[in-house]
Design an enzyme around this catalytic site. Structure first.
Site, PDB file in Angstrom:
ATOM      1  N   ARG A  64       0.827  -1.204   0.000  1.00  0.00           N
ATOM      2  CA  ARG A  64       0.000   0.000   0.000  1.00  0.00           C
ATOM      3  C   ARG A  64       0.869   1.265   0.000  1.00  0.00           C
ATOM      4  NH1 ARG A  64      -3.211   2.317   4.540  1.00  0.00           N
ATOM      5  NH2 ARG A  64      -4.856   3.591   3.619  1.00  0.00           N
ATOM      6  N   HIS A  68       0.562   4.327  -2.632  1.00  0.00           N
ATOM      7  CA  HIS A  68       0.297   5.696  -2.189  1.00  0.00           C
ATOM      8  C   HIS A  68       1.460   6.628  -2.540  1.00  0.00           C
ATOM      9  CE1 HIS A  68      -3.344   5.427   0.642  1.00  0.00           C
ATOM     10  NE2 HIS A  68      -3.329   4.345  -0.105  1.00  0.00           N
ATOM     11  N   ASP A  69       2.654   6.093  -2.635  1.00  0.00           N
ATOM     12  CA  ASP A  69       3.791   6.904  -3.068  1.00  0.00           C
ATOM     13  C   ASP A  69       3.680   7.237  -4.546  1.00  0.00           C
ATOM     14  OD1 ASP A  69       6.316   8.198  -3.060  1.00  0.00           O
ATOM     15  OD2 ASP A  69       7.282   6.351  -3.750  1.00  0.00           O
ATOM     16  N   GLY A  74       4.485  10.771  -8.270  1.00  0.00           N
ATOM     17  CA  GLY A  74       5.261   9.697  -8.887  1.00  0.00           C
ATOM     18  C   GLY A  74       6.009   8.873  -7.847  1.00  0.00           C
ATOM     19  N   ASP A  76       8.635   8.427  -5.954  1.00  0.00           N
ATOM     20  CA  ASP A  76       9.800   9.228  -5.553  1.00  0.00           C
ATOM     21  C   ASP A  76       9.990   9.274  -4.040  1.00  0.00           C
ATOM     22  OD1 ASP A  76       7.680  10.802  -4.776  1.00  0.00           O
ATOM     23  OD2 ASP A  76       8.448  12.652  -5.670  1.00  0.00           O
ATOM     24  N   SER A  78       8.100  10.285  -1.770  1.00  0.00           N
ATOM     25  CA  SER A  78       7.575  11.486  -1.112  1.00  0.00           C
ATOM     26  C   SER A  78       6.717  11.122   0.093  1.00  0.00           C
ATOM     27  CB  SER A  78       6.769  12.331  -2.099  1.00  0.00           C
ATOM     28  OG  SER A  78       5.730  11.580  -2.699  1.00  0.00           O
ATOM     29  N   ASN A  96      -3.408   8.631   4.669  1.00  0.00           N
ATOM     30  CA  ASN A  96      -2.145   7.917   4.876  1.00  0.00           C
ATOM     31  C   ASN A  96      -1.849   7.568   6.330  1.00  0.00           C
ATOM     32  OD1 ASN A  96      -1.405   7.809   2.171  1.00  0.00           O
ATOM     33  ND2 ASN A  96      -0.337   9.773   2.230  1.00  0.00           N
ATOM     34  N   PRO A 163      -7.363   7.751  -4.768  1.00  0.00           N
ATOM     35  CA  PRO A 163      -8.735   7.266  -4.926  1.00  0.00           C
ATOM     36  C   PRO A 163      -9.392   6.999  -3.579  1.00  0.00           C
ATOM     37  CG  PRO A 163      -7.141   5.585  -5.570  1.00  0.00           C
ATOM     38  CD  PRO A 163      -6.375   6.845  -5.368  1.00  0.00           C
ATOM     39  N   HIS A 193      -5.647  -5.814  -2.563  1.00  0.00           N
ATOM     40  CA  HIS A 193      -6.452  -5.920  -1.346  1.00  0.00           C
ATOM     41  C   HIS A 193      -6.609  -7.368  -0.890  1.00  0.00           C
ATOM     42  CE1 HIS A 193      -8.620  -1.739  -1.410  1.00  0.00           C
ATOM     43  NE2 HIS A 193      -7.354  -1.674  -1.064  1.00  0.00           N
ATOM     44  N   ASP A 243     -10.309 -10.263   2.752  1.00  0.00           N
ATOM     45  CA  ASP A 243     -10.771 -11.608   2.439  1.00  0.00           C
ATOM     46  C   ASP A 243     -10.365 -12.544   3.567  1.00  0.00           C
ATOM     47  OD1 ASP A 243      -8.111 -12.595   1.974  1.00  0.00           O
ATOM     48  OD2 ASP A 243      -8.196 -11.992  -0.118  1.00  0.00           O
ATOM     49  N   THR A 245      -8.079 -14.716   3.794  1.00  0.00           N
ATOM     50  CA  THR A 245      -6.645 -15.027   3.916  1.00  0.00           C
ATOM     51  C   THR A 245      -5.854 -13.728   3.873  1.00  0.00           C
ATOM     52  OG1 THR A 245      -6.505 -15.386   1.513  1.00  0.00           O
ATOM     53  CG2 THR A 245      -6.888 -17.321   2.899  1.00  0.00           C
ATOM     54  N   ASP A 250      -3.245 -14.169  -2.850  1.00  0.00           N
ATOM     55  CA  ASP A 250      -3.954 -15.146  -3.670  1.00  0.00           C
ATOM     56  C   ASP A 250      -5.124 -14.436  -4.352  1.00  0.00           C
ATOM     57  OD1 ASP A 250      -5.863 -14.799  -1.633  1.00  0.00           O
ATOM     58  OD2 ASP A 250      -5.212 -16.601  -0.560  1.00  0.00           O
TER      59      ASP A 250
END
Length: 323
Positions: A64, A68-69, A74, A76, A78, A96, A163, A193, A243, A245, A250
């Site tokens: 994640r 998110h980076d 881009g 980088d 950040s 975040n 998003p 996810h 989920d 697992t 998977d």
């Protein structure tokens, strides 16, 4: 975004990227650190492996973090920068605050600085750590070109472009499309996810006063509504696995969607939308296809708006811009 490559022998030596910002050559290579820091892959692999042995839930955090980076400024690094009295950074955005795994990046960086100071970027460490987290969780291994530079900007205001968990398929397709991804690539990246959890605060709006005609989101299975409600009875920070697992990479996530047990609106919408339903069905039936498409999409994501030359730097501390 189109990606092409010139291959010399077994090594991918150049990645040419055409993005919405125009054409350019980014000096990413598979063998970027071959002469300057040959142990880089092993150091990061060992660091991630040891961390996941102690806490398997950190795999989701590393994947994640990479996403998110890359979606903000881009790929980088950040997202790693700490806030200062003069600037509130990306990591302190509400979107975040639940990110995890910063200490793994710090650990790898400190080891690499001891072996080859000033050589390996934090941006490359984030990308490689996500790659290894996927593999050590049972997912596919994919190799990535290296040579990203670290950015000098990290502002909370930029995270508005991440998003939302409340997005529907059309909004997701548009948001990912702005970064050069197809609807199919958006779905396969959503498959990340398969690792991790969501907090109640991200999905509780589905459980009451959903809209003018439904109290509960009608796309959720009635038994799963009880599961989500039980989670939320413990508070906004209570966690619900995506989920069954949560620590295994998977295709169980896609099967959960078929069972109308997607946790977030942005999950279940992938099945309810005709634009993405076929892709969900395909990945639910064929894990090998999901793995292949996922690694391709991750390599592509890792090249988003990469900094090169004077556009970036090699931070000595991933949490701070160099003076």
């Amino acid at each position: 975004m189109a990606i092409s490559a010139v291959v010399h022998g077994p090594l991918l030596t150049l990645v040419v990227i055409v993005s919405r910002f125009g054409a350019g050559v980014v000096g990413l290579r598979m063998d970027y650190y071959f002469m300057t820091c040959p142990a880089v892959d092993q150091v990061i692999k060992n660091t991630v492996f040891n961390a996941l042995q102690a806490d398997p839930t950190l795999a989701a955090g590393l994947v994640r973090m990479h996403f998110h980076d890359c979606f903000i400024e881009g790929c980088d690094a950040s997202v790693l920068i700490d806030s200062t009295k003069d600037n509130t950074a990306e990591k302190d955005s509400p979107a975040n605050l639940s990110l995890r795994g910063y200490e793994i990046i710090d650990d790898a960086k400190q080891q690499l600085e001891a072996q080859c100071p000033g050589v390996v970027s934090c941006a490359d460490i984030v990308a490689m750590a996500a790659r290894d987290a996927v593999f050590f969780s049972g997912g596919p291994f994919y190799e990535i070109p290296k040579g990203r530079k670290d950015g000098r900007r990290s502002k909370i205001m930029d995270t508005i472009n991440l998003p939302s968990p409340a997005f529907n398929a059309s909004q997701l397709i548009r948001t990912f499309g702005l970064h050069g991804f197809t609807a199919q690539e958006m779905v396969v990246l959503s498959g990340a996810h398969t690792l991790g959890v969501a907090r109640c605060s991200s999905f509780k709006q589905r459980l009451s006063n959903f809209d003018s005609t439904h109290n509960v989101d009608p796309s959720i299975d009635s038994n799963f509504v009880k599961t989500l409600a039980g989670t939320c009875s413990k508070g906004d920070n209570a966690e619900q696995p995506f989920d069954m697992t949560r620590n295994d990479f998977d295709n169980a996530y896609f099967n959960a969607l078929l069972n109308r047990a997607g946790v977030l609106t942005s999950d279940q919408t992938l099945l309810t939308s005709t634009a993405t339903r076929g892709v969900v069905n395909a990945y639910a039936m064929n894990q090998a296809m999901f793995f292949l498409d996922f690694q391709r999409a991750m390599v592509k994501m890792g090249t988003l708006d990469v900094k090169e030359g004077v556009q970036g730097e090699i931070r000595s501390d991933c949490r701070r811009i160099n003076n």
